[in-house]
Motif scaffolding. Structure first.
Motif, PDB file in Angstrom:
ATOM      1  N   PHE A  23     -17.751  93.288  41.284  1.00  0.00           N
ATOM      2  CA  PHE A  23     -18.568  93.535  42.481  1.00  0.00           C
ATOM      3  C   PHE A  23     -19.803  94.370  42.128  1.00  0.00           C
ATOM      4  CE2 PHE A  23     -19.836  95.773  46.317  1.00  0.00           C
ATOM      5  CZ  PHE A  23     -19.754  94.809  47.295  1.00  0.00           C
ATOM      6  N   LYS A  41     -16.689  84.038  40.342  1.00  0.00           N
ATOM      7  CA  LYS A  41     -17.110  83.646  41.692  1.00  0.00           C
ATOM      8  C   LYS A  41     -15.985  83.862  42.686  1.00  0.00           C
ATOM      9  CE  LYS A  41     -20.494  80.204  40.228  1.00  0.00           C
ATOM     10  NZ  LYS A  41     -20.733  78.773  40.018  1.00  0.00           N
ATOM     11  N   MET A  42     -14.776  83.515  42.238  1.00  0.00           N
ATOM     12  CA  MET A  42     -13.631  83.682  43.145  1.00  0.00           C
ATOM     13  C   MET A  42     -13.381  85.149  43.434  1.00  0.00           C
ATOM     14  SD  MET A  42     -11.792  81.710  44.771  1.00  0.00           S
ATOM     15  CE  MET A  42     -10.741  82.282  46.085  1.00  0.00           C
ATOM     16  N   ARG A  86     -13.498  86.763  47.141  1.00  0.00           N
ATOM     17  CA  ARG A  86     -12.369  87.500  47.727  1.00  0.00           C
ATOM     18  C   ARG A  86     -12.801  88.916  48.126  1.00  0.00           C
ATOM     19  NH1 ARG A  86      -8.568  85.723  43.215  1.00  0.00           N
ATOM     20  NH2 ARG A  86      -7.747  83.757  43.967  1.00  0.00           N
TER      21      ARG A  86
END
Lengths: 413, 189
Positions: free
Chosen positions: B140, B165-166, B170
Motif C-alpha cells: 500500500f 494488484k490483488m 483488498r
C-alpha cells in the motif's frame, strides 16, 4: 479528492510506514533504535514494535518460511521471504543431506534479482560442491561415501532467493517434522511451511509406473489428507484367518514427501475394500473418513493426468479467493487445480430438478465458485439458486467427498 | 552496504557516500521520482537534488533508516518539481492513477467542514495501516506513498504483478470499510 489533498494525506503518513516499506523493498532491516527518522515526527512506541519485528527477521535469517500453494504468484515452494535475506547479514545454515545420488541430486543455488543464477549442483557422492556468491566465496566440502554434509556461511545480497536442498531419508511416521509443517494461512490456503534448506513436495509412485512429483498445491492437499488421517496400527488382525496382508496385496502406491522423512505406502487388497496404510512395514487403518482412500484417489487423478485445471486470465488470477468450500463457517479457499477438479465434477453431474426434499440436519456443504454456489445436502441432493436437484451419476457424491476432504472429512453436526 | 554504514560515511563527509547511496537506492529513487514526474530528465535532476539535500543535512541529522530518509527527500524534491510544472505536466506520472484508485474509497472533501476532517482522516489512515499485515502495508505504502506501479512493487517484493494488484484491491476495500466504520462515510467526506 484533489491531487493536493491526496498528497497532503500521504505526506501525513506516520514515518514508520515509509521506513518499513523502503526497508522491506530494499531488503534492509529497520534498526531497533529510538533515534528519530528526522524528516517527519514519529510515534515512537509502535515504531519500536516494528523495529523489533524486523530485527527478529534479520536474526532469523537462517530459517525461512517457505509458502506453498500459491502457484499463480509465480513462486515455488523454495521461495524465500526477501525480508529475511539482509545485505551484510551473516547467513548461516547447517544441513545434513544423505543419499546424494545421480537420481537424487543435491542442489544449492543463490539467485540474485536481475543477475544470473549462481550456485552449485552436486550430482553424485564425492563430487566437489562449490558455490560463488556475490559477496562471498565458499566451498562446501563433500565427505563422499554417499553422504554430503556441509556448513556454509556468508553474506547474501538483498532480495536473494535461496533454492533447494533435497534429501531422502525415510524412517519415521510423523507428519509434522521440524522441517515441514502443514499450516492454514490467513487466506485459508493449506500451505507447507518448509525450513530453509529443505524442499517439500509430494512424489507418488505406483508399481510399474514412473514416479510423479506433484506441484505445490497438490502436495499440500495430499499432506493435508495425511495429516487428517488418525492412525492406529491394525497389523494383520483385519485380514482373514490372520493371514499376512501382503498375500492379498493388489496394488501399492507410494506417497513420499520429498525433503522429509515421510513416506507412506497406500495398499489396496483384493479380499475386501480395505484401504490400509503401511509405514515402515506396519499397517494402519484410518479411523476417520477414509483419508487413505482419498489420498489414493487424488494421487491417482494426478498420476493419470485427469486433473481438470482451469486457466484464468492473468488479471483474474487474484480472484482465486472466491473459490471456496464451506460448511457455514471457516471457508477453505481453493487452488486453481482443486477448483478445476470441482468444476469438472459439477460439469459431469447430470441434475434433475426435484421438489424441496426433507433435508438432513447439519446444513449443507457449500461449494462457491463465485458465479455459482452449490449447497450439497446429501450425496445426491444439491440446491442451486433455491431449487433442488438430484444427481444420479455419482459425480455429486464424488464432489461431496472431495469437498469433505477440505473440511476435515466429516459432515458438520 | 547497510544503512548505518552509509550514514556513517555521510557523517564523515566521505564523498564516496554519494555513490554508495546511489548504488543501494539509486534505482528505487529514480523510479519514485519518475513515477511522480513522468519525465526521466526531471527525475534524474530530482534525485541529484535530493542527494545534495541529504549531503547538506547529514550531519547534523542522523537518520536511522537512511533509505527512507533518502526516499523521503527524493519524494519531496519530485513533488516540489511537480508543483512547479503542474500546469504543463498535468496527467504525467503515477500520481493521477494512484489518486484515481484511492478516490473510490476516499472521496473528496468539498466544503470547509469536510476540510476539517482532513486531519482526522490522516490519523484514521495511520491507524488503519497499523491493522494491516506488513506485506499489505508495504504494498500500500509503495503504491500510494512511493508511487510505484504494480510491476515495480512486484519486482521488488518478488511477487507476481497480479498478487500486488490483488493486495492493493483488498486493502482499498478494507480501507473503505474502515473509513465507513470510523464515520467517514460518503456523506461525511
Amino acid at each position: 479528492m484533489k491531487e493536493s489533498e491526496y498528497l497532503d494525506l500521504m505526506n501525513g503518513l506516520d514515518a514508520r510506514y515509509p521506513e518499513e516499506a523502503v526497508s522491506r523493498l530494499s531488503g534492509n532491516a529497520i534498526p531497533d533504535s529510538e533515534t528519530a527518522f528526522t524528516a517527519v515526527p514519529v510515534t515512537r512506541t509502535p515504531r519500536r514494535i516494528f523495529a523489533g519485528v524486523m530485527t527478529a527477521f534479520a536474526a532469523a535469517a537462517c530459517v525461512f518460511a517457505v509458502t506453498v500453494l500459491l502457484p499463480k504468484l509465480g513462486r515455488g515452494p523454495e521461495s524465500v521471504n526477501p525480508a529475511s535475506s539482509q545485505p551484510g547479514t551473516d547467513f548461516e545454515r547447517e544441513t545434513a543431506v544423505t543419499d546424494s545420488t545421480e537420481e537424487n541430486p543435491v542442489s544449492w543455488a543463490h539467485t540474485m534479482p536481475g543477475e544470473t543464477e549462481v550456485g552449485c549442483t552436486d550430482t553424485a557422492p564425492g563430487d566437489a560442491v562449490a558455490t560463488t556468491l556475490k559477496t562471498h566465496n565458499n566451498t562446501m566440502p563433500n565427505t563422499g561415501e554417499g553422504a554430503v554434509e556441509y556448513t556454509t556461511s556468508g553474506a547474501v545480497s538483498a532480495g536473494a532467493t535461496v533454492t533447494g536442498v533435497t534429501s531422502n531419508l525415510y524412517t519415521t511416521t510423523v507428519i509434522e517434522t521440524p522441517q515441514v509443517k502443514l499450516v492454514q494461512n490467513k487466506l485459508g490456503y493449506y500451505v507447507l511451511e518448509v525450513q530453509a534448506g529443505y524442499h517439500a513436495s509430494v512424489r507418488i509412485k505406483a508399481e510399474d509406473q514412473p514416479a510423479f512429483t506433484l506441484n505445490a498445491s497438490q502436495s499440500a492437499h495430499i499432506v493435508k489428507l495425511m495429516a487428517d488421517e488418525k492412525l492406529e496400527p491394525c497389523g494383520d488382525k483385519i485380514m482373514p484367518s490372520g493371514a499376512s496382508p501382503d498375500k492379498y496385496l493388489d496394488e501399492r502406491l507410494t506417497v513420499e514427501l520429498i525433503g522429509t522423512d515421510i513416506c507412506w505406502e497406500l495398499s489396496r487388497f483384493k479380499v475386501a475394500d480395505l484401504n490400509l496404510i503401511q509405514v515402515d512395514g506396519v499397517y494402519y487403518q484410518g479411523k476417520t473418513a477414509d483419508a487413505a482412500k482419498q489420498i489414493r484417489q487424488y494421487a491417482q487423478y494426478c498420476m493419470d493426468g485427469e486433473e481438470f485445471v482451469i486457466h484464468l486470465p492473468a488479471d483474474y488470477s487474484g480472484y482465486a479467493v472466491i473459490f471456496t468450500i464451506a460448511c457455514t463457517q471457516n471457508p477453505v479457499i481453493l487452488s486453481q487445480e482443486d477448483t478445476g477438479y470441482i468444476l469438472k465434477q459439477m460439469t459431469e453431474a447430470k441434475l434433475t430438478e426435484i421438489p424441496t426434499p426433507e433435508l438432513p440436519c447439519g446444513g449443507p456443504i457449500s461449494v462457491n465458485l463465485g458465479f455459482t454456489q452449490w449447497d450439497i445436502y446429501t450425496e445426491d441432493i444439491v440446491s442451486i439458486d433455491n431449487k433442488f436437484y438430484r444427481d444420479s451419476t455419482g459425480a455429486l457424491a464424488e464432489l461431496e467427498r472431495y469437498a469433505l476432504g477440505f473440511l476435515g472429512g466429516e459432515r458438520p453436526e | 552496504m547497510e544503512d548505518r554504514e552509509i550514514t556513517a560515511m555521510f557523517q564523515a563527509r566521505d564523498e564516496a557516500a554519494i555513490s554508495c547511496a546511489m548504488e543501494q537506492y539509486g534505482a528505487l529513487c529514480l523510479t519514485v521520482a519518475y513515477n511522480i514526474l513522468g519525465n526521466r530528465g526531471d527525475a534524474e535532476e530530482c534525485v541529484n537534488d535530493a542527494l545534495l539535500r541529504v549531503w547538506q543535512a547529514i550531519p547534523p541529522a542522523r537518520p536511522q533508516v537512511f533509505g527512507a530518509y533518502l526516499l523521503t527527500a527524493v519524494r519531496h524534491a519530485a513533488l516540489d518539481r511537480r508543483r512547479e510544472t503542474l500546469a504543463e505536466r498535468r496527467g504525467a506520472g503515477q500520481i493521477p492513477a494512484a489518486l484515481d484508485e484511492l478516490s473510490d474509497c476516499i472521496p473528496a472533501p468539498d466544503d470547509p467542514e469536510r476540510i476539517l476532517d482532513a486531519r482526522a482522516l490522516r490519523d484514521t489512515l495511520n491507524r488503519f495501516l497499523q491493522t494491516l499485515t506488513p506485506d499489505a502495508r508495504t504494498v500500500f505504502v509503495s503504491r500510494y506513498w512511493l508511487c510505484l506501479n504494480a510491476g515495480e512493487i512486484a519486482e521488488r517484493m518478488l511477487w507476481s504483478g497480479a498478487r500486488v494488484k490483488m493486495s492493493l484491491s483488498r486493502t482499498r476495500k478494507k480501507l473503505k470499510a474502515y473509513l465507513k466504520k470510523e464515520g467517514f462515510s460518503d456523506e461525511r467526506i
